[in-house]
Write a protein that holds these residues in place. Structure first.
Motif, PDB file in Angstrom:
ATOM      1  N   GLY A  77       0.827  -1.193   0.000  1.00 21.90           N
ATOM      2  CA  GLY A  77       0.000   0.000   0.000  1.00 21.90           C
ATOM      3  C   GLY A  77       0.865   1.249   0.000  1.00 21.90           C
ATOM      4  O   GLY A  77       2.062   1.211   0.285  1.00 21.90           O
ATOM      5  N   GLY A  78       0.249   2.376  -0.332  1.00 20.31           N
ATOM      6  CA  GLY A  78       0.961   3.652  -0.336  1.00 20.31           C
ATOM      7  C   GLY A  78      -0.013   4.785  -0.092  1.00 20.31           C
ATOM      8  O   GLY A  78      -0.987   4.935  -0.823  1.00 20.31           O
ATOM      9  N   GLY A  79       0.215   5.568   0.957  1.00 13.09           N
ATOM     10  CA  GLY A  79      -0.733   6.630   1.282  1.00 13.09           C
ATOM     11  C   GLY A  79      -2.047   6.048   1.780  1.00 13.09           C
ATOM     12  O   GLY A  79      -2.205   4.836   1.934  1.00 13.09           O
ATOM     13  N   LYS A  80      -3.021   6.905   2.021  1.00 13.49           N
ATOM     14  CA  LYS A  80      -4.302   6.446   2.564  1.00 13.49           C
ATOM     15  C   LYS A  80      -5.166   5.755   1.525  1.00 13.49           C
ATOM     16  O   LYS A  80      -6.006   4.926   1.862  1.00 13.49           O
ATOM     17  CB  LYS A  80      -5.058   7.641   3.161  1.00 13.49           C
ATOM     18  N   GLN A  81      -4.994   6.082   0.256  1.00 16.67           N
ATOM     19  CA  GLN A  81      -5.904   5.590  -0.771  1.00 16.67           C
ATOM     20  C   GLN A  81      -5.366   4.408  -1.561  1.00 16.67           C
ATOM     21  O   GLN A  81      -6.136   3.638  -2.134  1.00 16.67           O
ATOM     22  CB  GLN A  81      -6.243   6.726  -1.745  1.00 16.67           C
ATOM     23  N   ARG A  82      -4.073   4.223  -1.639  1.00 12.99           N
ATOM     24  CA  ARG A  82      -3.496   3.169  -2.478  1.00 12.99           C
ATOM     25  C   ARG A  82      -3.352   1.888  -1.686  1.00 12.99           C
ATOM     26  O   ARG A  82      -2.451   1.758  -0.859  1.00 12.99           O
ATOM     27  CB  ARG A  82      -2.141   3.626  -3.046  1.00 12.99           C
ATOM     28  N   ARG A  83      -4.263   0.959  -1.931  1.00 11.39           N
ATOM     29  CA  ARG A  83      -4.304  -0.284  -1.178  1.00 11.39           C
ATOM     30  C   ARG A  83      -3.250  -1.278  -1.673  1.00 11.39           C
ATOM     31  O   ARG A  83      -2.793  -1.207  -2.808  1.00 11.39           O
ATOM     32  CB  ARG A  83      -5.699  -0.920  -1.302  1.00 11.39           C
ATOM     33  N   ALA A  84      -2.904  -2.208  -0.787  1.00 10.91           N
ATOM     34  CA  ALA A  84      -2.003  -3.290  -1.183  1.00 10.91           C
ATOM     35  C   ALA A  84      -2.697  -4.177  -2.217  1.00 10.91           C
ATOM     36  O   ALA A  84      -3.912  -4.391  -2.153  1.00 10.91           O
ATOM     37  CB  ALA A  84      -1.604  -4.103   0.043  1.00 10.91           C
TER      38      ALA A  84
END
Length: 227
Positions: A77-84
């Motif tokens: 994941g990356g940041g609040k919106q980019r899910r694993a």
């Protein structure tokens, strides 16, 4: 002198009449399918070669896996919106909608049947669920993991030790919001030439997102005949 000016006028008139006649003659006698000026101009130009659009490969690999191999791709994941995201053999693209650690188990690799998914997440400690998931995975299973948000405080030491026993060299080095991805095999050995693990720590001077490091990924091909 006036005489010179008259000569120039008649010369210009004669040239204009000659040009008109030549144009009329060409229009009347040159075939309609003759080469156009545009076509003549195109002769000197180099042909524009356009590369064909690249064919999409399984799990968005740039090149296909060799025959007899499974394709996989694990993205943290990356940041609040980019899910694993975890992809195995393309048609099994899985998205962990929660926040911490995702595992995927491939139970019957030889027949390519049944992916089981366990998302270990939210703001509480799910170490017990994750440990049970790993321990209950039968021999001959692949386990794929990725973090989103904080895997450092939401997994206890026993859970981290169990992941370390699977071959992880970074699980105990995870810091606050570290991006981490890992692939492990239970009951067999993965090839040495594939990337099995990657980690990226949060750094306020280098983070891609506010308070978050950039997402990371690993991908590769696993021979089907390992089991």
């Amino acid at each position: 002198s006036p005489f010179t000016a008259i000569l120039r006028f008649f010369g210009f008139l004669l040239i204009s009449l000659a040009a008109w006649y030549l144009g009329y003659f060409a229009a009347a006698h040159v075939p309609q399918n003759a080469i156009s000026i545009e076509a003549l101009q195109e002769i000197g130009k180099k042909p524009v070669l356009r590369a064909p659009a690249p064919k999409r490969q399984k799990c968005d690999h740039w090149s296909p896996c060799p025959p007899g191999n499974f394709a996989y791709r694990i993205l943290s994941g990356g940041g609040k919106q980019r899910r694993a995201k975890i992809c195995f053999e393309d048609e099994h693209a899985l998205y962990c909608k929660q926040r911490c650690l995702a595992l995927v188990q491939q139970q019957q690799l030889n027949s390519h049947q049944g992916l089981l998914v366990c998302c270990v997440a939210d703001s509480t400690d799910h170490s017990r669920e994750m440990m049970n998931f790993i321990r209950n995975a039968p021999q001959g299973s692949l386990i794929l993991m990725a973090t989103h948000d904080d895997g450092s405080t939401r997994l206890n030491n026993d859970a981290k030790k169990l992941v370390e026993e699977l071959g992880s060299k970074e699980i105990k080095n995870i810091k606050f919001r570290s991006s981490w991805v890992f692939i492990a095999a239970k009951g067999f050995e993965l090839p040495d030439n594939i990337q099995k693990e990657k980690i990226n720590h949060s750094d306020q001077t280098k983070n891609r997102y506010k308070g978050w490091p950039a997402e990371i990924q690993i991908e590769g091909c696993i021979p089907r005949n390992l089991i």
